[in-house]
Design a protein around this motif. Structure first.
Motif, PDB file in Angstrom:
ATOM      1  N   VAL A   1      13.090 -11.023  -8.408  1.00  0.00           N
ATOM      2  CA  VAL A   1      13.373 -10.968  -6.972  1.00  0.00           C
ATOM      3  C   VAL A   1      14.552 -10.053  -6.694  1.00  0.00           C
ATOM      4  O   VAL A   1      14.512  -9.209  -5.784  1.00  0.00           O
ATOM      5  CB  VAL A   1      13.632 -12.388  -6.431  1.00  0.00           C
ATOM      6  CG1 VAL A   1      14.124 -12.326  -4.993  1.00  0.00           C
ATOM      7  CG2 VAL A   1      12.373 -13.224  -6.528  1.00  0.00           C
ATOM      8  N   LEU A   2      15.614 -10.193  -7.461  1.00  0.00           N
ATOM      9  CA  LEU A   2      16.788  -9.352  -7.263  1.00  0.00           C
ATOM     10  C   LEU A   2      16.457  -7.890  -7.530  1.00  0.00           C
ATOM     11  O   LEU A   2      16.940  -6.993  -6.822  1.00  0.00           O
ATOM     12  CB  LEU A   2      17.921  -9.825  -8.182  1.00  0.00           C
ATOM     13  CG  LEU A   2      19.283  -9.151  -7.984  1.00  0.00           C
ATOM     14  CD1 LEU A   2      19.759  -9.323  -6.545  1.00  0.00           C
ATOM     15  CD2 LEU A   2      20.302  -9.732  -8.948  1.00  0.00           C
ATOM     16  N   GLY A   3      15.625  -7.633  -8.532  1.00  0.00           N
ATOM     17  CA  GLY A   3      15.231  -6.259  -8.826  1.00  0.00           C
ATOM     18  C   GLY A   3      14.442  -5.639  -7.685  1.00  0.00           C
ATOM     19  O   GLY A   3      14.652  -4.464  -7.337  1.00  0.00           O
ATOM     20  N   SER A   4      13.527  -6.400  -7.083  1.00  0.00           N
ATOM     21  CA  SER A   4      12.754  -5.875  -5.957  1.00  0.00           C
ATOM     22  C   SER A   4      13.646  -5.584  -4.753  1.00  0.00           C
ATOM     23  O   SER A   4      13.411  -4.626  -4.011  1.00  0.00           O
ATOM     24  CB  SER A   4      11.654  -6.866  -5.575  1.00  0.00           C
ATOM     25  OG  SER A   4      12.211  -8.100  -5.151  1.00  0.00           O
ATOM     26  N   LEU A   5      14.666  -6.403  -4.549  1.00  0.00           N
ATOM     27  CA  LEU A   5      15.604  -6.156  -3.456  1.00  0.00           C
ATOM     28  C   LEU A   5      16.541  -4.998  -3.763  1.00  0.00           C
ATOM     29  O   LEU A   5      16.970  -4.278  -2.849  1.00  0.00           O
ATOM     30  CB  LEU A   5      16.406  -7.423  -3.163  1.00  0.00           C
ATOM     31  CG  LEU A   5      15.615  -8.613  -2.605  1.00  0.00           C
ATOM     32  CD1 LEU A   5      16.494  -9.855  -2.540  1.00  0.00           C
ATOM     33  CD2 LEU A   5      15.054  -8.292  -1.228  1.00  0.00           C
ATOM     34  N   MET A   6      16.873  -4.789  -5.034  1.00  0.00           N
ATOM     35  CA  MET A   6      17.776  -3.722  -5.425  1.00  0.00           C
ATOM     36  C   MET A   6      17.096  -2.363  -5.446  1.00  0.00           C
ATOM     37  O   MET A   6      17.773  -1.330  -5.431  1.00  0.00           O
ATOM     38  CB  MET A   6      18.367  -4.019  -6.810  1.00  0.00           C
ATOM     39  CG  MET A   6      19.373  -5.152  -6.849  1.00  0.00           C
ATOM     40  SD  MET A   6      20.837  -4.815  -5.828  1.00  0.00           S
ATOM     41  CE  MET A   6      21.438  -3.315  -6.587  1.00  0.00           C
ATOM     42  N   LEU A   7      15.773  -2.329  -5.488  1.00  0.00           N
ATOM     43  CA  LEU A   7      15.064  -1.051  -5.562  1.00  0.00           C
ATOM     44  C   LEU A   7      15.394  -0.170  -4.366  1.00  0.00           C
ATOM     45  O   LEU A   7      15.661   1.029  -4.520  1.00  0.00           O
ATOM     46  CB  LEU A   7      13.558  -1.300  -5.648  1.00  0.00           C
ATOM     47  CG  LEU A   7      12.669  -0.043  -5.733  1.00  0.00           C
ATOM     48  CD1 LEU A   7      13.011   0.777  -6.972  1.00  0.00           C
ATOM     49  CD2 LEU A   7      11.193  -0.438  -5.741  1.00  0.00           C
TER      50      LEU A   7
ATOM     51  N   ALA B   1       0.830  -1.208   0.000  1.00  0.00           N
ATOM     52  CA  ALA B   1       0.000   0.000   0.000  1.00  0.00           C
ATOM     53  C   ALA B   1       0.865   1.259   0.000  1.00  0.00           C
ATOM     54  O   ALA B   1       0.539   2.247  -0.677  1.00  0.00           O
ATOM     55  CB  ALA B   1      -0.926  -0.010   1.215  1.00  0.00           C
ATOM     56  N   ILE B   2       1.980   1.225   0.730  1.00  0.00           N
ATOM     57  CA  ILE B   2       2.871   2.392   0.764  1.00  0.00           C
ATOM     58  C   ILE B   2       3.481   2.651  -0.604  1.00  0.00           C
ATOM     59  O   ILE B   2       3.495   3.797  -1.102  1.00  0.00           O
ATOM     60  CB  ILE B   2       3.965   2.193   1.828  1.00  0.00           C
ATOM     61  CG1 ILE B   2       3.359   2.228   3.233  1.00  0.00           C
ATOM     62  CG2 ILE B   2       5.051   3.257   1.694  1.00  0.00           C
ATOM     63  CD1 ILE B   2       4.337   1.897   4.336  1.00  0.00           C
ATOM     64  N   LEU B   3       3.977   1.597  -1.251  1.00  0.00           N
ATOM     65  CA  LEU B   3       4.572   1.778  -2.569  1.00  0.00           C
ATOM     66  C   LEU B   3       3.532   2.218  -3.599  1.00  0.00           C
ATOM     67  O   LEU B   3       3.821   3.065  -4.461  1.00  0.00           O
ATOM     68  CB  LEU B   3       5.249   0.488  -3.022  1.00  0.00           C
ATOM     69  CG  LEU B   3       6.594   0.149  -2.365  1.00  0.00           C
ATOM     70  CD1 LEU B   3       7.203  -1.072  -3.024  1.00  0.00           C
ATOM     71  CD2 LEU B   3       7.565   1.321  -2.463  1.00  0.00           C
ATOM     72  N   LEU B   4       2.327   1.656  -3.530  1.00  0.00           N
ATOM     73  CA  LEU B   4       1.274   2.087  -4.451  1.00  0.00           C
ATOM     74  C   LEU B   4       0.901   3.544  -4.213  1.00  0.00           C
ATOM     75  O   LEU B   4       0.673   4.303  -5.163  1.00  0.00           O
ATOM     76  CB  LEU B   4       0.049   1.193  -4.291  1.00  0.00           C
ATOM     77  CG  LEU B   4       0.159  -0.224  -4.851  1.00  0.00           C
ATOM     78  CD1 LEU B   4      -1.108  -1.020  -4.562  1.00  0.00           C
ATOM     79  CD2 LEU B   4       0.418  -0.189  -6.357  1.00  0.00           C
ATOM     80  N   ALA B   5       0.859   3.954  -2.938  1.00  0.00           N
ATOM     81  CA  ALA B   5       0.549   5.344  -2.631  1.00  0.00           C
ATOM     82  C   ALA B   5       1.634   6.279  -3.169  1.00  0.00           C
ATOM     83  O   ALA B   5       1.327   7.331  -3.748  1.00  0.00           O
ATOM     84  CB  ALA B   5       0.394   5.523  -1.119  1.00  0.00           C
TER      85      ALA B   5
ATOM     86  N   VAL C   1      12.057   2.636   1.226  1.00  0.00           N
ATOM     87  CA  VAL C   1      13.101   1.604   1.175  1.00  0.00           C
ATOM     88  C   VAL C   1      12.678   0.387   1.983  1.00  0.00           C
ATOM     89  O   VAL C   1      12.852  -0.768   1.545  1.00  0.00           O
ATOM     90  CB  VAL C   1      14.434   2.175   1.692  1.00  0.00           C
ATOM     91  CG1 VAL C   1      15.478   1.066   1.826  1.00  0.00           C
ATOM     92  CG2 VAL C   1      14.942   3.262   0.756  1.00  0.00           C
ATOM     93  N   LEU C   2      12.109   0.595   3.158  1.00  0.00           N
ATOM     94  CA  LEU C   2      11.658  -0.530   3.983  1.00  0.00           C
ATOM     95  C   LEU C   2      10.555  -1.310   3.283  1.00  0.00           C
ATOM     96  O   LEU C   2      10.555  -2.550   3.302  1.00  0.00           O
ATOM     97  CB  LEU C   2      11.172  -0.008   5.335  1.00  0.00           C
ATOM     98  CG  LEU C   2      10.683  -1.057   6.339  1.00  0.00           C
ATOM     99  CD1 LEU C   2      11.796  -2.038   6.685  1.00  0.00           C
ATOM    100  CD2 LEU C   2      10.159  -0.375   7.603  1.00  0.00           C
ATOM    101  N   SER C   3       9.627  -0.618   2.649  1.00  0.00           N
ATOM    102  CA  SER C   3       8.544  -1.301   1.934  1.00  0.00           C
ATOM    103  C   SER C   3       9.090  -2.124   0.773  1.00  0.00           C
ATOM    104  O   SER C   3       8.677  -3.268   0.557  1.00  0.00           O
ATOM    105  CB  SER C   3       7.530  -0.275   1.422  1.00  0.00           C
ATOM    106  OG  SER C   3       6.961   0.463   2.480  1.00  0.00           O
ATOM    107  N   ALA C   4      10.025  -1.552   0.010  1.00  0.00           N
ATOM    108  CA  ALA C   4      10.612  -2.281  -1.113  1.00  0.00           C
ATOM    109  C   ALA C   4      11.351  -3.526  -0.630  1.00  0.00           C
ATOM    110  O   ALA C   4      11.259  -4.603  -1.253  1.00  0.00           O
ATOM    111  CB  ALA C   4      11.554  -1.370  -1.889  1.00  0.00           C
TER     112      ALA C   4
END
Length: 302
Positions: free
Chosen positions: A221-227, A37-41, A281-284
């Motif tokens: 998966v790596l991309g989501s962690l690298m964001l 929800a945070i990232l979508l917001a 960053v925490l949400s990602a």
């Protein structure tokens, strides 16, 4: 005696709605709702920044300098989160800073992912001198401190949002190349790849049609962690003055502009952009951890 045409075939019972809901609950029961929800917001705020921002983020009024948030003495609803040293609305700058962070973060991850995935597949499947060249370049890249290397490149090419995208993509492609190469080394020994070779498929066809679809999960998966890493790096570059140039709003630049006022009580100039960076960053990272568990068969105990 009945004939085959007289036999009535009953349809197989479909799963009840309760059972279907239970399966979804088991599979997605640990879905990170709040981080998503945070990232979508943040994404919606970045897309509709022009409509949501109450003021121009780059233009302020000297008569409204250092206005506190509306709940403090001297604050007003005109500037909900206060103003900075140039009288610019902090809320408007946070809203447009979300656009900078989302664009730089997503585009840099895509650039690094495409470059690293392609080179990882070429290195792992072709082997030989191709593997040696790509891996030695990768080792050299990994030996360099990522942040220091990014600062060096940013100082050479100059501050710009799209320059930062390219710099971060060039800096972090090695993570993808190393991981994808390890996946490909295992995949090329599998039976379906050997059957494709026997069938006469070319190397390029095998890499595109058989290898690539099987490493996409790892790349995602790596991309989501690298964001989160990319967003932190972009904020650091902007904080140091080699990232997004002023007066364009960026969360790291807002931290840099507000650090002098922190000791004299202008806390909102650093707390709000720092809180935005932390939450994003925490949400990602939480979403990346969830994807890693769901897309890795070993972690799912399959």
């Amino acid at each position: 005696m009945s004939t085959p045409s007289d036999v009535v075939v009953l349809p197989s019972p479909s799963p009840t709605p309760r059972r279907a809901v239970r399966r979804l609950a088991i599979r997605f029961g640990d879905f990170p709702v709040i981080p998503t929800a945070i990232l979508l917001a943040v994404a919606l705020v970045a897309i509709f920044a022009n409509q949501l921002a109450p003021h121009n983020p780059e233009i302020g009024s000297l008569t409204a300098r250092f206005k506190p948030p509306f709940w403090q003495t001297g604050g007003s609803m005109k500037y909900i989160l206060g103003t900075d040293q140039l009288g610019r609305d902090v809320l408007s700058r946070l809203i447009f800073g979300a656009r900078v962070s989302m664009v730089v973060g997503i585009m840099a991850v895509l650039v690094a992912g495409v470059v690293g995935t392609v080179l990882g597949i070429l290195s792992g499947y072709l082997g030989g001198w191709v593997d040696q060249v790509i891996m030695r370049v990768t080792d050299t890249w990994l030996a360099l401190p990522a942040l220091t290397f990014a600062i060096f490149l940013a100082a050479i090419v100059g501050p710009s949002m799209w320059n930062i995208v390219i710099i971060l993509g060039v800096t972090y492609w090695t993570r993808y190349a190393r991981v994808i190469r390890g996946e490909v080394l295992s995949l090329r020994e599998r039976e379906f790849v050997r059957l494709a070779v026997v069938a006469g498929c070319s190397k390029w066809s095998i890499m595109a049609r058989h290898i690539l679809p099987n490493v996409v999960n790892s790349a995602i998966v790596l991309g989501s962690l690298m964001l989160g890493v990319v967003i932190i790096t972009e904020a650091t570059l902007s904080f140091l003055g080699v990232g997004v140039p002023p007066p364009q709003p960026a969360w790291g630049l807002m931290l840099s502009d507000g650090k002098q006022g922190l000791m004299v009580g202008y806390w909102w100039l650093t707390v709000f952009p720092g809180l935005c960076i932390m939450l994003m960053v925490l949400s990602a990272n939480l979403i990346g951890d969830w994807l890693r568990v769901k897309l890795d068969p070993q972690l799912r105990q399959l």
